[in-house]
Motif scaffolding. Sequence first.
Motif, PDB file in Angstrom:
ATOM      1  N   VAL A  98       0.797  -1.214   0.018  1.00 27.76           N
ATOM      2  CA  VAL A  98       0.076   0.134  -0.193  1.00 27.76           C
ATOM      3  C   VAL A  98       0.804   1.355   0.016  1.00 27.76           C
ATOM      4  N   LEU A 103      -5.464  -2.123  -0.867  1.00 31.40           N
ATOM      5  CA  LEU A 103      -6.204  -1.739   0.317  1.00 31.40           C
ATOM      6  C   LEU A 103      -7.100  -2.665   0.741  1.00 31.40           C
ATOM      7  N   ARG A 129      -9.161  -2.949   4.195  1.00 26.85           N
ATOM      8  CA  ARG A 129      -9.652  -1.227   4.348  1.00 26.85           C
ATOM      9  C   ARG A 129     -10.839  -1.274   2.928  1.00 26.85           C
TER      10      ARG A 129
END
Length: 274
Positions: A134, A162, A167
Amino acid sequence: MSLPKTLAEDVARNLVMVAKLLDEDPEQAYGYSRVALRLASRVAAVREAAGFASYAVAKYAEALAEFRAARRMTGSVELWPIMADCERGMGRPERALAMAGEPEVQKLDKAGQVEMRLVAAGARKDMGQADAAVVTLQSPELASNSIQPWTARLRYAYADALLEVGREAEAREWFAKALEADQGGTTNASDRLAELDGVEFTDALDESEDAEQEPQGEEAKAGPAESKDTESKDTESKDTETEDTESKDTESKDTETEDTESKGKDAEESGEQG
């Protein structure tokens, strides 16, 4: 230009076929590249084409050898990112990551540097370093609102990274941004968005086929019922025939009994008269 005219034309035809078939039929493109390689292995363009054809069919060791040969012949660094990705394909992500830190990367143009960043992030994921992937993709190119040839792929890779670290809300946002930039359909960002939103697509063709098959199913169901009715009728017919036969047999026996009794009476009368 370094080849005799006739040979040059033969090599050129094979290279044209490599370029034409690379996406739609990579195996056939690979075959044409091997022909060109046999004809002119000392031409840098031939080695480069052979490298891309080998890469397309996942022959990463061959691809890396061809790219290295082309680089030695030309001195160019533009193949550096795909050479690093070949290292990944061969199961050596640490070497790909090391190449991302070499001075050659600074000589790449903007597109090449973005490509190198994508390869480095992929190497991080291969090594189980999802959070580092990331961070690797966070760059001015990712933050820019301008749409470049690499924008969709960069945003897509960031969204995927992500999602890898859980996330999901941010991943959905970046998949949407990737779709917005993906004018050529180079990613499947729309499918990933639908998957996150829980949307399922139904093939209308499959539905029509199912609808056509339903009456056949009813007809198939009707078949056994008709068969049962036929069997029932056959049974009734047999029962009737049996009853008729039994009735005729009974009548015949009764007639025989009457004839016997009649003959007996006649004999008695004849005896009395005698």
